[in-house]
Design a protein around this motif. Structure first.
Motif, PDB file in Angstrom:
ATOM      1  N   VAL A  10      -1.013   4.382   5.475  1.00  0.00           N
ATOM      2  CA  VAL A  10       0.412   4.155   5.801  1.00  0.00           C
ATOM      3  C   VAL A  10       1.138   5.571   5.833  1.00  0.00           C
ATOM      4  CG1 VAL A  10       2.492   3.452   4.720  1.00  0.00           C
ATOM      5  CG2 VAL A  10       0.331   2.068   4.487  1.00  0.00           C
ATOM      6  N   ARG A  13       1.148   7.569   9.000  1.00  0.00           N
ATOM      7  CA  ARG A  13       2.119   6.983  10.046  1.00  0.00           C
ATOM      8  C   ARG A  13       3.208   7.901  10.334  1.00  0.00           C
ATOM      9  NH1 ARG A  13       1.962   0.753   8.247  1.00  0.00           N
ATOM     10  NH2 ARG A  13      -0.640   0.644   8.542  1.00  0.00           N
ATOM     11  N   ALA A  52       5.629  -2.309   4.181  1.00  0.00           N
ATOM     12  CA  ALA A  52       4.549  -1.302   4.629  1.00  0.00           C
ATOM     13  C   ALA A  52       3.095  -1.286   3.813  1.00  0.00           C
ATOM     14  CB  ALA A  52       5.069  -0.115   4.885  1.00  0.00           C
TER      15      ALA A  52
END
Length: 170
Positions: A10, A13, A52
């Motif tokens: 995560v 990103r 997320a």
């Protein structure tokens, strides 16, 4: 608690590979807590962060409350982000090559209010000037642009300063 590999994926990103490695290597508060703070700092809201990380919003709130206690910070997200970046064991964002915008005295007061965890109605112009999505994102960008640091007395008051702040502009 999310697995470290998931947190790294995560974070990849929004961070460079070197920044992800620094977040993985840090030893202050858990990696998932650091991940939540970092996503909030990058302009995500708590619900977006929960999505997320595939966590419940209540879990995100719990992580933020725990981090605030550990950092002896306000639970308001801008103050929490600033407290995390001020901690020597939490990786601060790398300095940007961009020139920092010149903040008006009113915008500096708004930034100071956010650092201290106090709401301020004049946030819109500061957020616009920094191209920030949220007040916590403005703190992150202010650190990147060199407007804030652990040694910036023009924005961050000395520890022995009185708790009162100038009134918010407008």
């Amino acid at each position: 608690m999310p697995h470290a590999a998931w947190c790294s994926a995560v974070l990849a990103r929004v961070l460079s590979p070197g920044e992800v490695q620094a977040m993985e290597a840090a030893r202050f508060i858990s990696f998932p807590h650091r991940t939540v703070i970092t996503l909030i700092a990058h302009g995500r809201t708590a619900p977006e962060t929960a999505e997320a990380l595939q966590l419940k919003p209540s879990t995100i709130r719990s992580y933020l409350a725990t981090a605030a206690r550990m950092l002896e910070s306000s639970r308001r997200m801008p103050a929490l982000v600033h407290a995390a970046y001020s901690h020597p064991s939490f990786p601060a964002p790398p300095r940007s090559e961009e020139c920092a915008p010149k903040l008006s005295p009113g915008e500096r007061i708004v930034l100071l209010h956010h650092v201290r965890g106090r709401p301020c109605p004049g946030s819109g112009t500061l957020l616009s000037k920094l191209n920030a999505r949220t007040p916590a994102h403005a703190i992150h960008l202010a650190w990147q642009l060199g407007l804030l640091s652990e040694r910036s007395p023009s924005v961050r008051p000395p520890p022995d300063s009185p708790p009162c702040l100038p009134p918010c502009p407008g």
